[in-house]
Design a protein around this motif. Structure first.
Motif, PDB file in Angstrom:
ATOM      1  N   LEU A 256       0.958  -1.235  -0.026  1.00 25.76           N
ATOM      2  CA  LEU A 256       0.080  -0.044  -0.210  1.00 25.76           C
ATOM      3  C   LEU A 256       0.790   1.194  -0.182  1.00 25.76           C
ATOM      4  CD1 LEU A 256      -2.898   0.754   0.041  1.00 25.76           C
ATOM      5  CD2 LEU A 256      -2.799   0.814   2.459  1.00 25.76           C
ATOM      6  N   GLN A 257       1.843   1.283   0.551  1.00 21.91           N
ATOM      7  CA  GLN A 257       2.914   2.533   0.672  1.00 21.91           C
ATOM      8  C   GLN A 257       3.605   2.695  -0.607  1.00 21.91           C
ATOM      9  OE1 GLN A 257       5.666   1.292   3.581  1.00 21.91           O
ATOM     10  NE2 GLN A 257       4.648   2.212   5.493  1.00 21.91           N
ATOM     11  N   ALA A 258       3.685   1.584  -1.254  1.00 23.78           N
ATOM     12  CA  ALA A 258       4.629   1.765  -2.513  1.00 23.78           C
ATOM     13  C   ALA A 258       3.683   2.215  -3.546  1.00 23.78           C
ATOM     14  CB  ALA A 258       5.099   0.353  -3.281  1.00 23.78           C
ATOM     15  N   PHE A 259       2.291   1.646  -3.475  1.00 24.36           N
ATOM     16  CA  PHE A 259       1.120   1.971  -4.424  1.00 24.36           C
ATOM     17  C   PHE A 259       0.753   3.722  -4.447  1.00 24.36           C
ATOM     18  CE2 PHE A 259      -3.030   1.666  -6.373  1.00 24.36           C
ATOM     19  CZ  PHE A 259      -2.377   1.366  -7.747  1.00 24.36           C
ATOM     20  N   MET A 260       0.681   3.929  -2.943  1.00 23.80           N
ATOM     21  CA  MET A 260       0.650   5.209  -2.728  1.00 23.80           C
ATOM     22  C   MET A 260       1.392   6.403  -3.150  1.00 23.80           C
ATOM     23  SD  MET A 260      -1.728   4.842   0.944  1.00 23.80           S
ATOM     24  CE  MET A 260      -1.580   6.830   1.208  1.00 23.80           C
ATOM     25  N   LEU A 261       2.830   6.097  -2.715  1.00 28.16           N
ATOM     26  CA  LEU A 261       3.971   6.733  -3.194  1.00 28.16           C
ATOM     27  C   LEU A 261       4.190   6.913  -4.575  1.00 28.16           C
ATOM     28  CD1 LEU A 261       6.306   8.425  -2.287  1.00 28.16           C
ATOM     29  CD2 LEU A 261       7.566   6.471  -1.890  1.00 28.16           C
ATOM     30  N   GLY A 262       3.905   5.833  -5.376  1.00 30.16           N
ATOM     31  CA  GLY A 262       3.853   5.925  -6.736  1.00 30.16           C
ATOM     32  C   GLY A 262       2.882   6.634  -7.523  1.00 30.16           C
ATOM     33  N   GLY A 263       1.706   6.651  -6.965  1.00 25.94           N
ATOM     34  CA  GLY A 263       0.581   7.467  -7.449  1.00 25.94           C
ATOM     35  C   GLY A 263       0.756   9.058  -6.970  1.00 25.94           C
ATOM     36  N   ALA A 264       1.308   9.158  -5.761  1.00 24.59           N
ATOM     37  CA  ALA A 264       1.742  10.664  -5.716  1.00 24.59           C
ATOM     38  C   ALA A 264       2.906  11.203  -6.572  1.00 24.59           C
ATOM     39  CB  ALA A 264       2.215  10.740  -4.218  1.00 24.59           C
ATOM     40  N   ILE A 265       3.724  10.624  -6.950  1.00 23.15           N
ATOM     41  CA  ILE A 265       5.085  10.783  -7.964  1.00 23.15           C
ATOM     42  C   ILE A 265       4.136  11.129  -9.357  1.00 23.15           C
ATOM     43  CG2 ILE A 265       6.668  10.326  -9.315  1.00 23.15           C
ATOM     44  CD1 ILE A 265       7.512   8.557  -6.621  1.00 23.15           C
ATOM     45  N   ALA A 266       3.092  10.185  -9.589  1.00 23.81           N
ATOM     46  CA  ALA A 266       2.603  10.362 -10.922  1.00 23.81           C
ATOM     47  C   ALA A 266       1.479  11.756 -10.749  1.00 23.81           C
ATOM     48  CB  ALA A 266       1.467   9.245 -11.201  1.00 23.81           C
ATOM     49  N   GLY A 267       0.923  12.047  -9.506  1.00 21.12           N
ATOM     50  CA  GLY A 267       0.028  13.241  -9.525  1.00 21.12           C
ATOM     51  C   GLY A 267       1.026  14.492  -9.517  1.00 21.12           C
ATOM     52  N   LEU A 268       2.241  14.408  -9.150  1.00 22.12           N
ATOM     53  CA  LEU A 268       3.315  15.421  -9.209  1.00 22.12           C
ATOM     54  C   LEU A 268       3.624  15.586 -10.720  1.00 22.12           C
ATOM     55  CD1 LEU A 268       5.343  17.430  -8.352  1.00 22.12           C
ATOM     56  CD2 LEU A 268       6.872  15.543  -7.974  1.00 22.12           C
ATOM     57  N   ALA A 269       3.661  14.528 -11.571  1.00 16.32           N
ATOM     58  CA  ALA A 269       3.957  14.544 -12.884  1.00 16.32           C
ATOM     59  C   ALA A 269       2.853  15.484 -13.437  1.00 16.32           C
ATOM     60  CB  ALA A 269       4.029  13.275 -13.845  1.00 16.32           C
ATOM     61  N   GLY A 270       1.454  15.044 -13.163  1.00 19.61           N
ATOM     62  CA  GLY A 270       0.368  15.502 -13.736  1.00 19.61           C
ATOM     63  C   GLY A 270       0.188  17.234 -13.707  1.00 19.61           C
ATOM     64  N   SER A 271       0.876  17.580 -12.517  1.00 18.89           N
ATOM     65  CA  SER A 271       1.127  19.153 -12.433  1.00 18.89           C
ATOM     66  C   SER A 271       2.021  19.764 -13.513  1.00 18.89           C
ATOM     67  CB  SER A 271       1.762  19.426 -11.080  1.00 18.89           C
ATOM     68  OG  SER A 271       0.754  19.059  -9.973  1.00 18.89           O
ATOM     69  N   PHE A 272       2.875  19.111 -13.770  1.00 21.89           N
ATOM     70  CA  PHE A 272       3.903  19.646 -14.804  1.00 21.89           C
ATOM     71  C   PHE A 272       3.231  19.177 -16.291  1.00 21.89           C
ATOM     72  CE2 PHE A 272       7.125  19.236 -11.329  1.00 21.89           C
ATOM     73  CZ  PHE A 272       7.906  20.309 -11.424  1.00 21.89           C
ATOM     74  N   PHE A 273       2.475  18.213 -16.508  1.00 29.46           N
ATOM     75  CA  PHE A 273       1.918  17.945 -17.898  1.00 29.46           C
ATOM     76  C   PHE A 273       0.725  19.090 -17.964  1.00 29.46           C
ATOM     77  CE2 PHE A 273      -1.587  15.510 -20.009  1.00 29.46           C
ATOM     78  CZ  PHE A 273      -0.607  15.202 -21.177  1.00 29.46           C
ATOM     79  N   ALA A 274       0.174  19.744 -16.695  1.00 28.41           N
ATOM     80  CA  ALA A 274      -0.836  20.750 -16.976  1.00 28.41           C
ATOM     81  C   ALA A 274      -0.040  22.006 -17.424  1.00 28.41           C
ATOM     82  CB  ALA A 274      -1.645  20.810 -15.818  1.00 28.41           C
ATOM     83  N   TRP A 275       1.249  22.370 -16.799  1.00 26.58           N
ATOM     84  CA  TRP A 275       1.866  23.471 -17.124  1.00 26.58           C
ATOM     85  C   TRP A 275       2.377  23.147 -18.564  1.00 26.58           C
ATOM     86  CZ3 TRP A 275       4.445  22.898 -11.769  1.00 26.58           C
ATOM     87  CH2 TRP A 275       3.459  23.387 -10.927  1.00 26.58           C
ATOM     88  N   GLN A 276       2.611  22.251 -19.167  1.00 25.55           N
ATOM     89  CA  GLN A 276       3.215  22.133 -20.325  1.00 25.55           C
ATOM     90  C   GLN A 276       2.278  22.163 -21.294  1.00 25.55           C
ATOM     91  OE1 GLN A 276       6.021  22.003 -22.034  1.00 25.55           O
ATOM     92  NE2 GLN A 276       6.180  20.473 -23.581  1.00 25.55           N
ATOM     93  N   LEU A 277       1.343  21.749 -21.194  1.00 27.66           N
ATOM     94  CA  LEU A 277       0.036  22.076 -22.228  1.00 27.66           C
ATOM     95  C   LEU A 277      -0.604  23.471 -22.006  1.00 27.66           C
ATOM     96  CD1 LEU A 277      -1.599  18.565 -22.031  1.00 27.66           C
ATOM     97  CD2 LEU A 277      -0.298  19.386 -23.363  1.00 27.66           C
ATOM     98  N   THR A 278      -0.403  23.901 -20.923  1.00 26.33           N
ATOM     99  CA  THR A 278      -1.108  25.518 -20.618  1.00 26.33           C
ATOM    100  C   THR A 278      -2.500  25.288 -20.698  1.00 26.33           C
ATOM    101  OG1 THR A 278      -1.030  26.013 -22.798  1.00 26.33           O
ATOM    102  CG2 THR A 278       0.921  26.603 -21.377  1.00 26.33           C
ATOM    103  N   THR A 279      -3.288  24.082 -21.248  1.00 27.26           N
ATOM    104  CA  THR A 279      -4.511  24.059 -21.100  1.00 27.26           C
ATOM    105  C   THR A 279      -4.892  22.557 -21.098  1.00 27.26           C
ATOM    106  OG1 THR A 279      -5.222  26.136 -22.430  1.00 27.26           O
ATOM    107  CG2 THR A 279      -6.959  24.388 -22.362  1.00 27.26           C
TER     108      THR A 279
END
Length: 372
Positions: A256-279
């Motif tokens: 569960l720890q590994a799954f949650m931490l991996g998901g949090a890292i993907a969520g961080l990547a999602g922030s940069f994904f939004a900034w890269q696309l700008t929309t």
């Protein structure tokens, strides 16, 4: 061309970050996640929507990571006690459920119209001192990347010489050397282009430095964790979870720890994904993003953080070269034919790699989680 290479650097770093989360789940804990894009979706939408409401960008990013980790908790609590195939089915179903939700929910996520005009980090007009600071930080990150690449290649080179005593494998060493040279040349080219772009600063240049710094920090943290007792327990669970269970370890809690931490890292990547696309639109979060991350992890070597970064560099180098080179050939009459051929070549590369190095470029064959 300079702007394109900056954008290419951002995409490679973004997918490296995204794939590192998947590598933690699959490469270290042996958890099959076919819905990894769901975590990215939550991270991107949370960051964009909160910043539109005036929440500071850093706080919005942390909220996106926490929500993505909570999704990992929700999925993990219901499936991690079951067989691996149940987890695979639930994750891909959950990713589609979230995508359809943001597509049809119009009051919060704006539905098919997407989220637009949200604040972007480092969207500034820097003074000369700020530009020099950006260049210094960018140089430090580039040196760190080359150093880590050298360490990983040297380690893999030496390990390939010590299989069954001192029996050498020239073919394996040759492939390691070739891929290492390609990656090093790509890093150097992108670095020189980045220096030129930073001298004529634009928004994407600041984003490039920002994501590379975050990627270096996440990579360093994951390297520390993977060599810690926590990481060794995850590897033991991946190989045979009955052994750590017999030693008194709470296998479910570690998964569960590994799954949650991996998901949090993907969520961080999602922030940069939004900034890269700008929309951002719901159509930006198709299942193909998950399987691109799987390609990167398998190509570089599951269970190897350095291999994940190398896989991302090679994948995006291939993507950019074929995007420009293949249209020059007279064989393709439409963009659909060109796109299909590029996907076929990726599949062919993976097939050849699985025959010659099933553990990936920097993966360890003795830790291979497939085909034992």
């Amino acid at each position: 061309m300079a702007d394109y290479l900056v954008s290419l650097t951002i995409w490679a770093a973004l997918y490296s970050l995204f794939a590192l989360g998947l590598n933690l789940q699959w490469g270290f804990a042996g958890l099959i996640n076919f819905g990894h894009v769901a975590f990215m979706t939550l991270g991107a939408y949370t960051t964009a929507l909160l910043t539109l409401q005036g929440v500071p960008i850093i706080l919005a990013v942390f909220c996106g990571m926490i929500i993505a980790a909570c999704l990992g908790l929700l999925i993990g609590m219901s499936t991690l006690r079951l067989r691996e195939d149940y987890l695979a089915i639930v994750t891909i179903g959950m990713s589609e459920l979230i995508r359809l939700f943001v597509l049809n929910e119009e009051e919060i996520t704006k539905g098919a119209f997407g989220v637009q005009r949200y604040p972007l980090p480092f969207n500034i007009n820097p003074n000369p001192i700020s530009k020099i600071t950006f260049i210094i930080v960018f140089t430090i990150v580039a040196i760190y990347a080359l150093w880590q690449l050298w360490k990983s290649l040297k380690k893999e080179w030496l390990s390939s010489q010590e299989i069954k005593g001192k029996s050498y494998k020239p073919r394996s060493q040759k492939s390691i050397l070739i891929w290492g040279i390609i990656a090093a040349l790509v890093i150097i080219v992108l670095y020189l282009n980045g220096i030129i772009s930073l001298a004529n600063y634009g928004y994407k240049d600041g984003l490039m430095v920002f994501i590379l710094v975050i990627l270096a920090l996440v990579y360093g943290a994951l390297e520390f964790l993977s060599h810690s007792p926590w990481g060794r327990i995850l590897k033991a669970i991946r190989e045979d979870d009955t052994v750590p269970l017999a030693l008194g370890k709470n296998v479910f809690w570690y998964k569960l720890q590994a799954f949650m931490l991996g998901g949090a890292i993907a969520g961080l990547a999602g922030s940069f994904f939004a900034w890269q696309l700008t929309t951002i639109y719901p159509t930006n979060f198709e299942p193909i993003l998950t399987f691109t991350a799987w390609i990167i992890v398998i190509l570089g070597g599951s269970g190897s953080n350095a291999g994940t970064l190398l896989g991302a560099i090679i994948y995006w180098t291939y993507d950019s070269l074929t995007r420009f080179a293949l249209p020059l050939l007279p064989f393709f009459k439409s963009d659909s034919q060109l796109g299909s051929f590029r996907i076929m070549v990726i599949g062919l590369i993976l097939m050849i790699l699985m025959r010659s190095r099933p553990q990936g470029i920097l993966g360890k064959k003795e830790e291979l989680t497939l085909g034992r």
